[in-house]
Design an enzyme around this catalytic site. Structure first.
Site, PDB file in Angstrom:
ATOM      1  N   ARG A 172       0.868  -1.178  -0.047  1.00 58.31           N
ATOM      2  CA  ARG A 172      -0.098   0.100   0.042  1.00 58.31           C
ATOM      3  C   ARG A 172       1.099   1.258   0.188  1.00 58.31           C
ATOM      4  O   ARG A 172       0.595   2.212   0.490  1.00 58.31           O
ATOM      5  CB  ARG A 172      -0.807  -0.090   1.144  1.00 58.31           C
ATOM      6  CG  ARG A 172      -1.859  -0.975   1.338  1.00 58.31           C
ATOM      7  CD  ARG A 172      -2.775  -1.337   0.172  1.00 58.31           C
ATOM      8  NE  ARG A 172      -3.837  -2.411   0.489  1.00 58.31           N
ATOM      9  CZ  ARG A 172      -3.446  -3.477   0.052  1.00 58.31           C
ATOM     10  NH1 ARG A 172      -2.286  -3.676  -0.771  1.00 58.31           N
ATOM     11  NH2 ARG A 172      -4.089  -4.662   0.184  1.00 58.31           N
ATOM     12  N   SER A 220     -10.549  -0.553   4.532  1.00 59.47           N
ATOM     13  CA  SER A 220      -9.833  -0.686   5.519  1.00 59.47           C
ATOM     14  C   SER A 220      -9.184   0.553   5.900  1.00 59.47           C
ATOM     15  O   SER A 220      -8.655   1.482   4.924  1.00 59.47           O
ATOM     16  CB  SER A 220      -8.666  -1.731   5.377  1.00 59.47           C
ATOM     17  OG  SER A 220      -9.068  -2.802   5.298  1.00 59.47           O
ATOM     18  N   GLU A 290      -4.458   3.918   6.335  1.00 56.14           N
ATOM     19  CA  GLU A 290      -4.414   3.705   4.811  1.00 56.14           C
ATOM     20  C   GLU A 290      -5.029   4.743   4.102  1.00 56.14           C
ATOM     21  O   GLU A 290      -4.590   5.249   3.019  1.00 56.14           O
ATOM     22  CB  GLU A 290      -4.978   2.254   4.654  1.00 56.14           C
ATOM     23  CG  GLU A 290      -4.955   1.890   3.112  1.00 56.14           C
ATOM     24  CD  GLU A 290      -5.471   0.564   2.784  1.00 56.14           C
ATOM     25  OE1 GLU A 290      -5.219  -0.403   3.567  1.00 56.14           O
ATOM     26  OE2 GLU A 290      -6.007   0.494   1.748  1.00 56.14           O
TER      27      GLU A 290
HETATM   28  C1  LIG Z   1     -15.708  -1.176   0.481  1.00 53.39           C
HETATM   29  C2  LIG Z   1     -14.469  -1.009   0.033  1.00 53.39           C
HETATM   30  C3  LIG Z   1     -13.497  -1.898  -0.062  1.00 53.39           C
HETATM   31  C4  LIG Z   1     -11.944  -1.648  -0.545  1.00 53.39           C
HETATM   32  N1  LIG Z   1     -11.208  -2.624  -0.542  1.00 53.39           N
HETATM   33  C5  LIG Z   1      -9.931  -2.601  -0.792  1.00 53.39           C
HETATM   34  C6  LIG Z   1      -9.074  -3.565  -1.034  1.00 53.39           C
HETATM   35  O1  LIG Z   1      -9.535  -4.856  -0.997  1.00 53.39           O
HETATM   36  N2  LIG Z   1      -7.850  -3.380  -1.514  1.00 53.39           N
HETATM   37  C7  LIG Z   1      -7.122  -2.105  -1.471  1.00 53.39           C
HETATM   38  O2  LIG Z   1      -6.197  -2.140  -1.828  1.00 53.39           O
HETATM   39  N3  LIG Z   1      -8.163  -0.927  -1.322  1.00 53.39           N
HETATM   40  C8  LIG Z   1      -9.387  -1.254  -1.149  1.00 53.39           C
HETATM   41  N4  LIG Z   1     -10.294  -0.056  -0.835  1.00 53.39           N
HETATM   42  C9  LIG Z   1      -9.665   1.222  -0.934  1.00 53.39           C
HETATM   43  C10 LIG Z   1      -9.704   1.830  -2.049  1.00 53.39           C
HETATM   44  O3  LIG Z   1     -10.745   1.284  -3.047  1.00 53.39           O
HETATM   45  C11 LIG Z   1      -8.504   1.637  -3.069  1.00 53.39           C
HETATM   46  O4  LIG Z   1      -7.242   2.342  -2.167  1.00 53.39           O
HETATM   47  C12 LIG Z   1      -8.495   2.361  -4.296  1.00 53.39           C
HETATM   48  O5  LIG Z   1      -7.340   2.014  -5.090  1.00 53.39           O
HETATM   49  C13 LIG Z   1      -8.582   3.946  -4.509  1.00 53.39           C
HETATM   50  O6  LIG Z   1      -8.913   4.318  -5.782  1.00 53.39           O
HETATM   51  P1  LIG Z   1      -9.669   5.563  -6.085  1.00 53.39           P
HETATM   52  O7  LIG Z   1      -9.887   5.821  -7.593  1.00 53.39           O
HETATM   53  O8  LIG Z   1     -11.132   5.556  -5.245  1.00 53.39           O
HETATM   54  O9  LIG Z   1      -8.511   6.717  -5.369  1.00 53.39           O
HETATM   55  P2  LIG Z   1      -9.122   7.856  -4.569  1.00 53.39           P
HETATM   56  O10 LIG Z   1      -9.755   7.482  -3.406  1.00 53.39           O
HETATM   57  O11 LIG Z   1      -9.782   9.039  -5.298  1.00 53.39           O
HETATM   58  O12 LIG Z   1      -7.597   8.372  -4.359  1.00 53.39           O
HETATM   59  C14 LIG Z   1      -6.528   7.757  -3.316  1.00 53.39           C
HETATM   60  C15 LIG Z   1      -5.139   8.535  -3.609  1.00 53.39           C
HETATM   61  O13 LIG Z   1      -4.824   8.392  -4.906  1.00 53.39           O
HETATM   62  C16 LIG Z   1      -4.549   9.416  -5.585  1.00 53.39           C
HETATM   63  N5  LIG Z   1      -4.800   9.223  -7.052  1.00 53.39           N
HETATM   64  C17 LIG Z   1      -6.188   9.131  -7.570  1.00 53.39           C
HETATM   65  N6  LIG Z   1      -5.861   8.991  -8.875  1.00 53.39           N
HETATM   66  C18 LIG Z   1      -4.539   9.370  -9.126  1.00 53.39           C
HETATM   67  C19 LIG Z   1      -3.885   9.361 -10.243  1.00 53.39           C
HETATM   68  N7  LIG Z   1      -4.440   9.144 -11.622  1.00 53.39           N
HETATM   69  N8  LIG Z   1      -2.507   9.737 -10.335  1.00 53.39           N
HETATM   70  C20 LIG Z   1      -2.011   9.809  -9.067  1.00 53.39           C
HETATM   71  N9  LIG Z   1      -2.742   9.701  -7.987  1.00 53.39           N
HETATM   72  C21 LIG Z   1      -4.196   9.378  -8.035  1.00 53.39           C
HETATM   73  C22 LIG Z   1      -5.096  10.331  -4.818  1.00 53.39           C
HETATM   74  O14 LIG Z   1      -4.653  11.760  -4.910  1.00 53.39           O
HETATM   75  C23 LIG Z   1      -5.230   9.891  -3.534  1.00 53.39           C
HETATM   76  O15 LIG Z   1      -4.109  10.326  -2.884  1.00 53.39           O
HETATM   77  C24 LIG Z   1     -11.458  -0.582  -0.453  1.00 53.39           C
HETATM   78  C25 LIG Z   1     -12.626   0.681  -0.368  1.00 53.39           C
HETATM   79  C26 LIG Z   1     -14.077   0.510  -0.019  1.00 53.39           C
HETATM   80  C27 LIG Z   1     -14.770   1.687   0.103  1.00 53.39           C
END
Ligand SMILES: Cc1cc2nc3c(=O)[nH]c(=O)nc-3n(C[C@H](O)[C@H](O)[C@H](O)COP(=O)(O)OP(=O)(O)OC[C@H]3O[C@@H](n4cnc5c(N)ncnc54)[C@H](O)[C@@H]3O)c2cc1C
Length: 298
Positions: A172, A220, A290
């Site tokens: 992560r 998480s 995280e």
């Molecule tokens: C129900 C649930 C279950 C989940 N299960 C998991 C799991 O099993 N494993 C896991 O790892 N995570 C999990 N997550 C967390 C989350 O889905 C992940 O971290 C996911 O990768 C975030 O993607 P996002 O597009 O929503 O990013 P955002 O939440 O929009 O952004 C997260 C970070 O990434 C940065 N970011 C976004 N896009 C870019 C880009 N194009 N370039 C550079 N930086 C960028 C943002 O600035 C921010 O710092 C879960 C979340 C929920 C709600």
């Protein structure tokens, strides 16, 4: 603080004081000073070039790992969902994904293309840009195990291809050139000609059985410390059900904090802080969030 100055050709393309709660899975948070959803990389490059040097820049995908504070975000917020959504098969066992493609879509497309080991992406409710930034992973799979190269854009709008080796990657955690963000990536998977969606369905069922899916959360909240599970430490510190206002530690999975629909970002952050301090006191373990906490307090 002075209002951001934007050139006239972008005044109709941005939204000022755009409330961000609906762009995050916790459904909380104040407004973005300037919110921009680019059509493509060319428009984004022109936009970035037009900004005053030093303008704060934040990126948002599906907001599934973001706690935006109630006072909102100063500067500009670039939203990738709906842009950068190219997904194409390349030679060998490779594919190209734009950063706005959802992880769920990528997982299903891998199956259709006869590519294996991408199933873990199915239950991650984010974009591929977020997955690259977080090294998202589940059930033993991790995003960066598949990355060959990434396409990035910097704050001056310069676009480049970088090999995976330019990044230091851990659980992560991704450390790369500063002020550079992901537009897309070339990924490699395993050949699996007879792949079907059964493994995806099983993984999703496993999640449903153990996680409060359908409630407002960010997944998480803390990373797992080496050799242990954050959820186990939180539960055994007696914190399941602990709440402040509408923010509560889930009874189903102690590493999830739920917004019952009435929580503020401040309440969620206070629960995070209480959980962190209590686990430190009871177990002597310093949990690391995280979720990314951004923006200003009200
Ligand atoms: C129900 C649930 C279950 C989940 N299960 C998991 C799991 O099993 N494993 C896991 O790892 N995570 C999990 N997550 C967390 C989350 O889905 C992940 O971290 C996911 O990768 C975030 O993607 P996002 O597009 O929503 O990013 P955002 O939440 O929009 O952004 C997260 C970070 O990434 C940065 N970011 C976004 N896009 C870019 C880009 N194009 N370039 C550079 N930086 C960028 C943002 O600035 C921010 O710092 C879960 C979340 C929920 C709600």
């Amino acid at each position: 603080m002075m209002a951001l100055q934007l050139p006239p050709n972008f005044t109709d393309r941005v939204r000022h004081n755009e409330p961000l709660a609906s762009y995050t899975s916790w459904r909380v948070g104040g407004p973005a000073e300037v919110f921009f959803k680019p059509q493509d990389a060319k428009e984004l490059a022109a936009f970035l070039q037009s900004l005053e040097p030093g303008t704060p820049i934040h990126w948002i995908g599906l907001g599934s790992n973001l706690l935006v504070r109630d006072g909102g975000i100063r500067g500009v917020v670039i939203a990738t969902l709906g842009a950068f959504n190219e997904l194409k098969r390349l030679e060998g066992n490779e594919l190209w994904t734009g950063s706005g493609v959802t992880c769920a879509k990528l997982a299903k497309q891998c199956v259709k293309w006869g590519l294996g080991s991408g199933e873990f992406f199915a239950g991650i409710p984010g974009t591929m840009g977020g997955a690259l930034a977080m090294n998202a992973g589940a059930f033993g799979g991790e995003t960066w195990n598949h990355v060959i190269e990434v396409e990035t854009i910097d704050r001056r709008g310069a676009i480049r291809l970088r090999p995976a080796g330019d990044y230091r990657v851990a659980y992560r955690h991704v450390d790369g050139p500063s002020d550079e963000w992901f537009l897309g990536a070339r990924l490699r998977f395993e050949p699996r000609p007879n792949a079907d969606e059964t493994p995806i369905k099983l993984l999703l069922a496993r999640r449903k059985a153990t996680q409060p899916i359908g409630e407002l959360s960010c997944g998480s909240v803390f990373t797992n410390p080496p050799g242990d599970h954050a959820a186990r430490l939180i539960e055994s510190a007696g914190l399941k059900g602990f709440h402040i206002g509408g923010a509560r530690v889930s009874d189903k999975h102690a590493n999830f904090i739920i917004n019952d629909g009435t929580a503020t970002a401040d309440e969620l952050e206070r629960v995070i802080e209480h959980v962190r301090a209590t686990v430190q006191r009871v177990h002597g373990v310093a949990l690391t969030p995280e979720v990314r906490i951004v923006g200003e307090r009200k």
